[in-house]
Design an enzyme around this catalytic site. Structure first.
Site, short mmCIF file in Angstrom:
data_model
loop_
_atom_site.label_atom_id
_atom_site.label_comp_id
_atom_site.label_asym_id
_atom_site.label_seq_id
_atom_site.Cartn_x
_atom_site.Cartn_y
_atom_site.Cartn_z
N ARG A 1 0.86 -1.20 0.00
CA ARG A 1 0.00 0.00 0.00
C ARG A 1 0.89 1.25 0.00
O ARG A 1 2.12 1.15 0.12
CB ARG A 1 -0.98 0.02 1.18
CG ARG A 1 -0.32 -0.02 2.56
CD ARG A 1 -1.38 -0.21 3.66
NE ARG A 1 -0.78 -0.48 4.95
CZ ARG A 1 -0.58 0.42 5.91
NH1 ARG A 1 -0.95 1.68 5.72
NH2 ARG A 1 -0.02 0.08 7.05
N ASN B 1 11.36 1.01 1.91
CA ASN B 1 10.18 1.88 1.98
C ASN B 1 9.35 1.66 3.24
O ASN B 1 8.77 2.60 3.75
CB ASN B 1 9.32 1.63 0.73
CG ASN B 1 7.92 2.19 0.88
OD1 ASN B 1 7.71 3.40 0.80
ND2 ASN B 1 6.94 1.31 1.16
N ILE C 1 3.10 4.50 -0.67
CA ILE C 1 4.17 4.85 -1.61
C ILE C 1 4.80 3.59 -2.21
O ILE C 1 5.12 3.56 -3.41
CB ILE C 1 5.24 5.70 -0.89
CG1 ILE C 1 4.64 7.05 -0.46
CG2 ILE C 1 6.46 5.93 -1.78
CD1 ILE C 1 5.55 7.87 0.47
N ASP D 1 8.58 -9.41 6.77
CA ASP D 1 8.35 -8.46 7.86
C ASP D 1 9.71 -7.90 8.22
O ASP D 1 10.57 -8.62 8.74
CB ASP D 1 7.73 -9.20 9.06
CG ASP D 1 7.47 -8.26 10.23
OD1 ASP D 1 8.08 -7.18 10.30
OD2 ASP D 1 6.66 -8.63 11.10
N TYR E 1 8.89 9.16 15.77
CA TYR E 1 9.05 9.12 14.31
C TYR E 1 10.24 9.97 13.87
O TYR E 1 11.10 9.51 13.10
CB TYR E 1 7.77 9.63 13.65
CG TYR E 1 7.78 9.53 12.14
CD1 TYR E 1 7.69 8.29 11.50
CD2 TYR E 1 7.90 10.68 11.35
CE1 TYR E 1 7.71 8.20 10.11
CE2 TYR E 1 7.91 10.59 9.96
CZ TYR E 1 7.82 9.35 9.34
OH TYR E 1 7.84 9.27 7.97
N GLY F 1 7.65 1.58 6.62
CA GLY F 1 7.85 2.52 7.73
C GLY F 1 6.61 2.61 8.59
O GLY F 1 5.50 2.29 8.14
#
Ligand SMILES: NC(=O)c1ccc[n+]([C@@H]2O[C@H](COP(=O)([O-])OP(=O)(O)OC[C@H]3O[C@@H](n4cnc5c(N)ncnc54)[C@H](OP(=O)(O)O)[C@@H]3O)[C@@H](O)[C@H]2O)c1
Length: 228
Positions: free
Chosen positions: A11, A81, A13, A56, A150, A83
């Site tokens: 899903r 990618n 980006i 994972d 984050y 995140g």
């Protein structure tokens, strides 16, 4: 034909980039936690050379073992990618430390661990590149409040990738952390600036042109320098 591996490609980006790079003629190894639930990704199979693989990135043993999955295959581009935000409680007065640790595993340690695991595959490519999705939210030059977990995981992955670029330069491996823009995805939310398709188009152009001259630079999805 170049081969690119994208993590978290089910899903957001990652999915848009898989779609774009398939159209551009790459062989795409799209990884995600649960391929059986990744219907939209599976639906891209007709558009190009797609392989969907389970991974994972927070599972250290699985990442270390991924070299076995790709044994003997050259890898031109690794796109880290996958995140996570690090949970809703990450303010100065209320921190979920378990969620922060999880975010550190996914956002910071997994990109380095996967690059290490796949180094032999990268070295078999003519112009190997490691592109890690970072964020402007991790830039030390920006002074914005909140999202401590984050921000710190992205600041840390920037440093990890900057150092990796130096350490692997002599072997010809290009390494760049990239800010993808503020993008309308589950993470970026509906009010974000950028459509995910436009983001993917920019990232694809960046990936196509990336060489050692820019290794170790923090770049934007448009290929511009981002201040650290
Ligand atoms: N959107 C933005 O505005 C923005 C801005 C700056 C940077 N970024 C960065 O860009 C990247 C992609 O963001 P996005 O907006 O596409 O996020 P997203 O819509 O929330 O998608 C995140 C992706 O990462 C995957 N993921 C999370 N934990 C994982 C794990 N342990 N193992 C494997 N995959 C995992 C998710 O898989 P599941 O479906 O299994 O959860 C999903 O595919 C992230 O690194 C993010 O930090 C995004």
């Amino acid at each position: 034909m170049e081969t690119v591996l994208i993590t978290g490609a089910n899903r957001g980006i990652g999915l848009a980039l898989a779609r774009r790079l398939l159209t551009d003629g790459y062989r795409v190894l799209a990884t995600c936690r649960t391929p059986s639930a990744a219907a939209e990704l599976a639906g891209l199979a007709g558009t190009g050379d797609l392989e969907v693989l389970p991974l994972d990135v927070a599972d250290a043993a699985a990442v270390d073992g991924f070299a076995g999955v790709l044994a003997g295959r050259p890898l031109d581009v690794l796109v880290n990618n996958a995140g996570v935000m690090g949970g809703p409680r990450q303010s100065a007065d209320d921190m979920d430390y378990a969620a922060w640790a999880e975010a550190f595993a996914v956002n910071t340690m997994a990109p380095l661990r996967l690059a290490q695991a796949l180094k032999r595959n990268l070295l078999q490519a003519a112009r190997p590149r490691v592109v890690t999705l970072s964020s402007q939210m991790g830039a030390l030059s920006r002074h914005s409040p909140g999202a401590i977990a984050y921000r710190s995981t992205k600041a840390a992955v920037n440093k990890a990738m900057q150092t990796l670029a130096l350490d692997w330069r002599a072997e010809g491996i290009v390494v760049c952390p990239v800010h993808p823009g503020w993008v309308r995805t589950d993470m970026g939310g509906p009010n974000a600036d950028l459509d995910v398709t436009d983001c993917a188009r920019g990232l694809a152009a960046l990936i196509a042109g990336l060489d050692l001259s820019r290794s170790g630079h923090f770049l934007t999805w448009e290929g511009e320098e981002h201040p650290w």
